[in-house]
Design a protein around this motif. Structure first.
Motif, PDB file in Angstrom:
ATOM      1  N   ARG A  67       5.072   3.020   2.416  1.00  0.00           N
ATOM      2  CA  ARG A  67       5.431   3.537   1.097  1.00  0.00           C
ATOM      3  C   ARG A  67       6.530   4.594   1.193  1.00  0.00           C
ATOM      4  O   ARG A  67       6.595   5.349   2.146  1.00  0.00           O
ATOM      5  CB  ARG A  67       4.190   4.111   0.422  1.00  0.00           C
ATOM      6  CG  ARG A  67       3.229   3.043  -0.073  1.00  0.00           C
ATOM      7  CD  ARG A  67       1.874   3.602  -0.455  1.00  0.00           C
ATOM      8  NE  ARG A  67       1.089   3.962   0.719  1.00  0.00           N
ATOM      9  CZ  ARG A  67      -0.242   4.107   0.717  1.00  0.00           C
ATOM     10  NH1 ARG A  67      -0.913   3.944  -0.416  1.00  0.00           N
ATOM     11  NH2 ARG A  67      -0.888   4.425   1.813  1.00  0.00           N
ATOM     12  N   SER A 164      -0.901   6.811  -5.030  1.00  0.00           N
ATOM     13  CA  SER A 164      -1.066   5.402  -5.377  1.00  0.00           C
ATOM     14  C   SER A 164      -2.093   5.283  -6.500  1.00  0.00           C
ATOM     15  O   SER A 164      -3.127   5.960  -6.476  1.00  0.00           O
ATOM     16  CB  SER A 164      -1.537   4.591  -4.161  1.00  0.00           C
ATOM     17  OG  SER A 164      -0.512   4.504  -3.185  1.00  0.00           O
ATOM     18  N   GLN A 175      -1.265  -2.463  -7.777  1.00  0.00           N
ATOM     19  CA  GLN A 175      -1.101  -1.123  -7.217  1.00  0.00           C
ATOM     20  C   GLN A 175       0.269  -0.572  -7.603  1.00  0.00           C
ATOM     21  O   GLN A 175       1.277  -1.273  -7.534  1.00  0.00           O
ATOM     22  CB  GLN A 175      -1.232  -1.185  -5.692  1.00  0.00           C
ATOM     23  CG  GLN A 175      -1.087   0.145  -4.988  1.00  0.00           C
ATOM     24  CD  GLN A 175      -1.485   0.051  -3.527  1.00  0.00           C
ATOM     25  OE1 GLN A 175      -2.361  -0.727  -3.147  1.00  0.00           O
ATOM     26  NE2 GLN A 175      -0.853   0.847  -2.686  1.00  0.00           N
ATOM     27  N   ASP A 177       2.762   2.568  -6.574  1.00  0.00           N
ATOM     28  CA  ASP A 177       2.983   3.597  -5.569  1.00  0.00           C
ATOM     29  C   ASP A 177       4.132   4.506  -5.983  1.00  0.00           C
ATOM     30  O   ASP A 177       5.228   4.032  -6.323  1.00  0.00           O
ATOM     31  CB  ASP A 177       3.318   2.968  -4.215  1.00  0.00           C
ATOM     32  CG  ASP A 177       2.164   2.158  -3.654  1.00  0.00           C
ATOM     33  OD1 ASP A 177       1.023   2.636  -3.733  1.00  0.00           O
ATOM     34  OD2 ASP A 177       2.412   1.051  -3.137  1.00  0.00           O
TER      35      ASP A 177
END
Length: 201
Positions: A67, A164, A175, A177
């Motif tokens: 990420r 997240s 999801q 992020d």
């Protein structure tokens, strides 16, 4: 939970390599009713029989695997530099790496919402490195004038931290992020927001 995988190419084919990847994850409780998890992944690929590792077989990391960085956003990259000043004139393509190690620390922080909403969030830190190309893949190419093409393979530490958000949507788990790189190379491709289908931590 630990997973180990190996892949061997050769014996009559045009490519000879051994690829090994290891993945381990642990979840545990922490004070104040929070949940925490640690996850680590590592990989190594090496050629045999005199072969170097081709670009299509190397590891590329970023996006959902790290990420804060774009897909193939970290690791060795082609750069055009000024041979006199050493300044980067142009950033080229990522070329992948022969080895990587990435770790994740994550703390689940409940949202003040009913469980029926299917929403969760977590604070997370990703850190790791990618690189270690064969010497034949790090060759310098002289260009017209005072410039040259190099491959930067410093394999330096990258770190990103963020939040997240998880949603068990009617279409499946997704999801979101939000991450900010804290340690990176100037040529890395960063990505502060990413949407993806959720996978098990």
């Amino acid at each position: 939970e630990v997973h180990l995988g190996q892949d061997v190419a050769g014996r009559g084919g045009q490519v000879n390599y051994l690829r090994t990847e290891l993945e381990a994850g642990f979840e545990y409780g922490v004070p104040f009713g929070l949940g925490a998890a640690r996850r680590g992944t590592a990989g190594l690929i090496s050629g045999w029989g005199g072969d170097s590792v081709r670009i299509n077989d190397r590891f590329f990391k970023g996006g959902s695997s790290f990420r804060g960085f774009d897909v193939a956003g970290i690791g060795p990259r082609q750069l055009v530099v000024d041979d006199v000043t050493g300044a980067v004139i142009q950033e080229g393509d990522a070329v992948g790496g022969n080895a990587y190690a990435i770790g994740t620390l994550q703390i689940d922080v409940p949202l003040p919402l009913p469980e029926s909403f299917g929403l969760g969030r977590a604070l997370c830190v990703d850190f790791g490195t990618l690189g270690y190309l064969d010497a034949s893949n790090r060759r310098t190419v002289d260009l017209p004038g005072t410039s040259r093409l190099i491959v930067d393979d410093s394999a330096s530490l990258r770190v990103a931290a963020g939040i997240s958000v998880f949603w068990d949507s009617p279409f499946g788990p997704v999801q979101f992020d939000f991450a900010q790189p804290l340690a990176s190379e100037d040529y890395d491709k960063t990505e502060e927001f990413r949407f993806s289908t959720r996978t098990n931590f």
